[in-house]
Write a protein that holds these residues in place. Structure first.
Motif, PDB file in Angstrom:
ATOM      1  N   ASN A  49       0.818  -1.213   0.000  1.00  0.00           N
ATOM      2  CA  ASN A  49       0.000   0.000   0.000  1.00  0.00           C
ATOM      3  C   ASN A  49       0.854   1.266   0.000  1.00  0.00           C
ATOM      4  N   SER A  50       2.108   1.122  -0.387  1.00  0.00           N
ATOM      5  CA  SER A  50       3.050   2.242  -0.408  1.00  0.00           C
ATOM      6  C   SER A  50       4.154   1.908  -1.409  1.00  0.00           C
ATOM      7  N   PHE A  51       4.812   2.946  -1.931  1.00  0.00           N
ATOM      8  CA  PHE A  51       5.949   2.725  -2.828  1.00  0.00           C
ATOM      9  C   PHE A  51       7.286   2.899  -2.103  1.00  0.00           C
ATOM     10  N   GLU A  52       7.241   3.058  -0.779  1.00  0.00           N
ATOM     11  CA  GLU A  52       8.463   3.288  -0.017  1.00  0.00           C
ATOM     12  C   GLU A  52       9.439   2.119  -0.127  1.00  0.00           C
ATOM     13  N   LYS A  53       8.923   0.898  -0.167  1.00  0.00           N
ATOM     14  CA  LYS A  53       9.774  -0.291  -0.254  1.00  0.00           C
ATOM     15  C   LYS A  53       9.719  -0.940  -1.641  1.00  0.00           C
ATOM     16  N   PHE A  54       9.123  -0.259  -2.602  1.00  0.00           N
ATOM     17  CA  PHE A  54       8.927  -0.869  -3.917  1.00  0.00           C
ATOM     18  C   PHE A  54      10.246  -1.276  -4.568  1.00  0.00           C
ATOM     19  N   ASP A  55      11.270  -0.440  -4.458  1.00  0.00           N
ATOM     20  CA  ASP A  55      12.547  -0.763  -5.093  1.00  0.00           C
ATOM     21  C   ASP A  55      13.227  -1.973  -4.461  1.00  0.00           C
ATOM     22  N   GLN A  56      12.793  -2.365  -3.259  1.00  0.00           N
ATOM     23  CA  GLN A  56      13.392  -3.526  -2.604  1.00  0.00           C
ATOM     24  C   GLN A  56      12.841  -4.840  -3.138  1.00  0.00           C
ATOM     25  N   TRP A  57      11.653  -4.792  -3.760  1.00  0.00           N
ATOM     26  CA  TRP A  57      11.094  -6.042  -4.284  1.00  0.00           C
ATOM     27  C   TRP A  57      10.742  -5.976  -5.770  1.00  0.00           C
ATOM     28  N   SER A  58      10.897  -4.815  -6.379  1.00  0.00           N
ATOM     29  CA  SER A  58      10.583  -4.666  -7.794  1.00  0.00           C
ATOM     30  C   SER A  58      11.452  -5.581  -8.660  1.00  0.00           C
ATOM     31  N   PRO A  59      10.871  -6.294  -9.611  1.00  0.00           N
ATOM     32  CA  PRO A  59      11.672  -7.162 -10.494  1.00  0.00           C
ATOM     33  C   PRO A  59      12.517  -6.389 -11.482  1.00  0.00           C
ATOM     34  N   TRP A  60      12.272  -5.069 -11.594  1.00  0.00           N
ATOM     35  CA  TRP A  60      13.006  -4.254 -12.567  1.00  0.00           C
ATOM     36  C   TRP A  60      14.089  -3.389 -11.926  1.00  0.00           C
ATOM     37  N   ALA A  61      14.246  -3.516 -10.612  1.00  0.00           N
ATOM     38  CA  ALA A  61      15.169  -2.640  -9.895  1.00  0.00           C
ATOM     39  C   ALA A  61      16.614  -2.788 -10.363  1.00  0.00           C
ATOM     40  N   ASP A  62      17.010  -3.990 -10.809  1.00  0.00           N
ATOM     41  CA  ASP A  62      18.407  -4.218 -11.190  1.00  0.00           C
ATOM     42  C   ASP A  62      18.699  -3.868 -12.651  1.00  0.00           C
ATOM     43  N   LEU A  63      17.672  -3.571 -13.426  1.00  0.00           N
ATOM     44  CA  LEU A  63      17.883  -3.352 -14.858  1.00  0.00           C
ATOM     45  C   LEU A  63      18.549  -2.011 -15.166  1.00  0.00           C
ATOM     46  N   ASP A  64      18.374  -1.056 -14.270  1.00  0.00           N
ATOM     47  CA  ASP A  64      19.000   0.255 -14.469  1.00  0.00           C
ATOM     48  C   ASP A  64      19.339   0.870 -13.115  1.00  0.00           C
ATOM     49  N   PRO A  65      20.575   0.682 -12.636  1.00  0.00           N
ATOM     50  CA  PRO A  65      20.961   1.242 -11.337  1.00  0.00           C
ATOM     51  C   PRO A  65      20.887   2.771 -11.307  1.00  0.00           C
ATOM     52  N   GLN A  66      20.877   3.411 -12.477  1.00  0.00           N
ATOM     53  CA  GLN A  66      20.866   4.870 -12.543  1.00  0.00           C
ATOM     54  C   GLN A  66      19.467   5.438 -12.790  1.00  0.00           C
ATOM     55  N   VAL A  67      18.453   4.601 -12.709  1.00  0.00           N
ATOM     56  CA  VAL A  67      17.100   5.069 -12.979  1.00  0.00           C
ATOM     57  C   VAL A  67      16.726   6.223 -12.043  1.00  0.00           C
ATOM     58  N   LYS A  68      16.038   7.211 -12.590  1.00  0.00           N
ATOM     59  CA  LYS A  68      15.600   8.353 -11.790  1.00  0.00           C
ATOM     60  C   LYS A  68      14.174   8.103 -11.308  1.00  0.00           C
ATOM     61  N   VAL A  69      13.993   8.151  -9.992  1.00  0.00           N
ATOM     62  CA  VAL A  69      12.708   7.830  -9.369  1.00  0.00           C
ATOM     63  C   VAL A  69      12.230   9.031  -8.562  1.00  0.00           C
ATOM     64  N   GLU A  70      10.938   9.281  -8.634  1.00  0.00           N
ATOM     65  CA  GLU A  70      10.341  10.350  -7.824  1.00  0.00           C
ATOM     66  C   GLU A  70       9.058   9.825  -7.186  1.00  0.00           C
ATOM     67  N   ARG A  71       8.945   9.997  -5.876  1.00  0.00           N
ATOM     68  CA  ARG A  71       7.723   9.624  -5.162  1.00  0.00           C
ATOM     69  C   ARG A  71       7.004  10.901  -4.761  1.00  0.00           C
ATOM     70  N   SER A  72       5.705  10.901  -4.928  1.00  0.00           N
ATOM     71  CA  SER A  72       4.929  12.092  -4.592  1.00  0.00           C
ATOM     72  C   SER A  72       3.588  11.670  -4.005  1.00  0.00           C
ATOM     73  N   GLY A  73       2.838  12.654  -3.532  1.00  0.00           N
ATOM     74  CA  GLY A  73       1.562  12.354  -2.906  1.00  0.00           C
ATOM     75  C   GLY A  73       1.741  11.822  -1.498  1.00  0.00           C
ATOM     76  N   PRO A  74       0.708  11.221  -0.936  1.00  0.00           N
ATOM     77  CA  PRO A  74       0.824  10.659   0.426  1.00  0.00           C
ATOM     78  C   PRO A  74       1.804   9.497   0.453  1.00  0.00           C
ATOM     79  N   ALA A  75       2.308   9.201   1.646  1.00  0.00           N
ATOM     80  CA  ALA A  75       3.279   8.110   1.785  1.00  0.00           C
ATOM     81  C   ALA A  75       2.669   6.758   1.477  1.00  0.00           C
ATOM     82  N   SER A  76       1.367   6.624   1.679  1.00  0.00           N
ATOM     83  CA  SER A  76       0.694   5.344   1.419  1.00  0.00           C
ATOM     84  C   SER A  76      -0.754   5.622   1.053  1.00  0.00           C
ATOM     85  N   GLY A  77      -1.392   4.606   0.519  1.00  0.00           N
ATOM     86  CA  GLY A  77      -2.805   4.720   0.206  1.00  0.00           C
ATOM     87  C   GLY A  77      -3.081   5.425  -1.109  1.00  0.00           C
ATOM     88  N   VAL A  78      -4.364   5.682  -1.338  1.00  0.00           N
ATOM     89  CA  VAL A  78      -4.802   6.309  -2.589  1.00  0.00           C
ATOM     90  C   VAL A  78      -4.095   7.646  -2.794  1.00  0.00           C
TER      91      VAL A  78
END
Length: 206
Positions: A49-78
């Motif tokens: 219910n949050s993207f805070e730990k998404f990079d820890q289990w994402s299957p695509w996390a290793d494909l680009d170590p330099q990927v630029k990520v931005e999280r916005s909105g509430p920490a969790s939920g809709v």
């Protein structure tokens, strides 16, 4: 010269045929994978219910170590939102949580750069013995572009492999976390207090 003309005509007919077949292919695709995880539904819900730990289990996390990520909105939920810009392997796009059912389901809208229609990803959690069964699915509208419809033929194989990898990583992560208490049910709304001024006056006695 006649041979060259025949080759050109053959190529044109072949391309027209492929485009025509593309319009006949399914304009929707569904991909689904499941995994048993030895963690409670509430623990898994707290992660999903949050993207805070998404990079820890994402299957695509290793494909680009330099990927630029931005999280916005509430920490969790809709409204929680995750945007990425990476290399050719991960592309670019965004995902946003659009609906949740506590300890049971998280729905995410996926917007991939280059696709006209967004996709919907669903992470469903069900109690299963001493753990939980997590089902990760994706539903995509491929639109009228025949190239996208041909791509849809391969999505179950390739996206399915990614989902299996991601669920495996989610299993390792969730099983290493301390248990999370079940999400409490929302308290029922109290009935509004009666307004004394609105009470009918008692009839006069004779």
């Amino acid at each position: 010269m006649r041979l060259l003309i025949r080759v050109v005509v053959f190529v044109v007919v072949l391309l027209v045929g492929l485009v025509g077949i593309g319009f006949l292919l399914a304009d929707k695709v569904h991909v689904e994978r499941s995994a048993k995880i030895l963690a409670s539904p509430s623990t898994l819900y707290a992660v999903l219910n949050s993207f805070e730990k998404f990079d820890q289990w994402s299957p695509w996390a290793d494909l680009d170590p330099q990927v630029k990520v931005e999280r916005s909105g509430p920490a969790s939920g809709v409204g929680a939102r995750y945007t990425w810009h990476g290399n050719a392997d991960v592309g670019a796009g965004s995902q946003e949580i659009i609906a949740t059912t506590p300890d049971s389901e998280v729905k995410i809208e996926l917007d991939f750069e280059g696709f006209d229609q967004p996709s919907t990803s669903t992470l469903a959690i069900k109690p299963d013995g001493n753990g939980s069964l997590v089902t990760w699915s994706m539903d995509s509208e491929l639109g009228s572009n025949p190239i996208h419809r041909y791509f849809g033929l391969m999505m179950d194989k390739y996206i399915g492999q990614d989902y299996e990898k991601g669920l495996g990583r989610l299993k390792v992560l969730a099983e290493s976390l301390p248990p999370v208490a079940a999400t409490p049910e929302p308290a029922p709304e109290a009935a509004p207090a009666a307004d004394p001024a609105a009470a009918p006056e008692a009839a006069p006695t004779s």
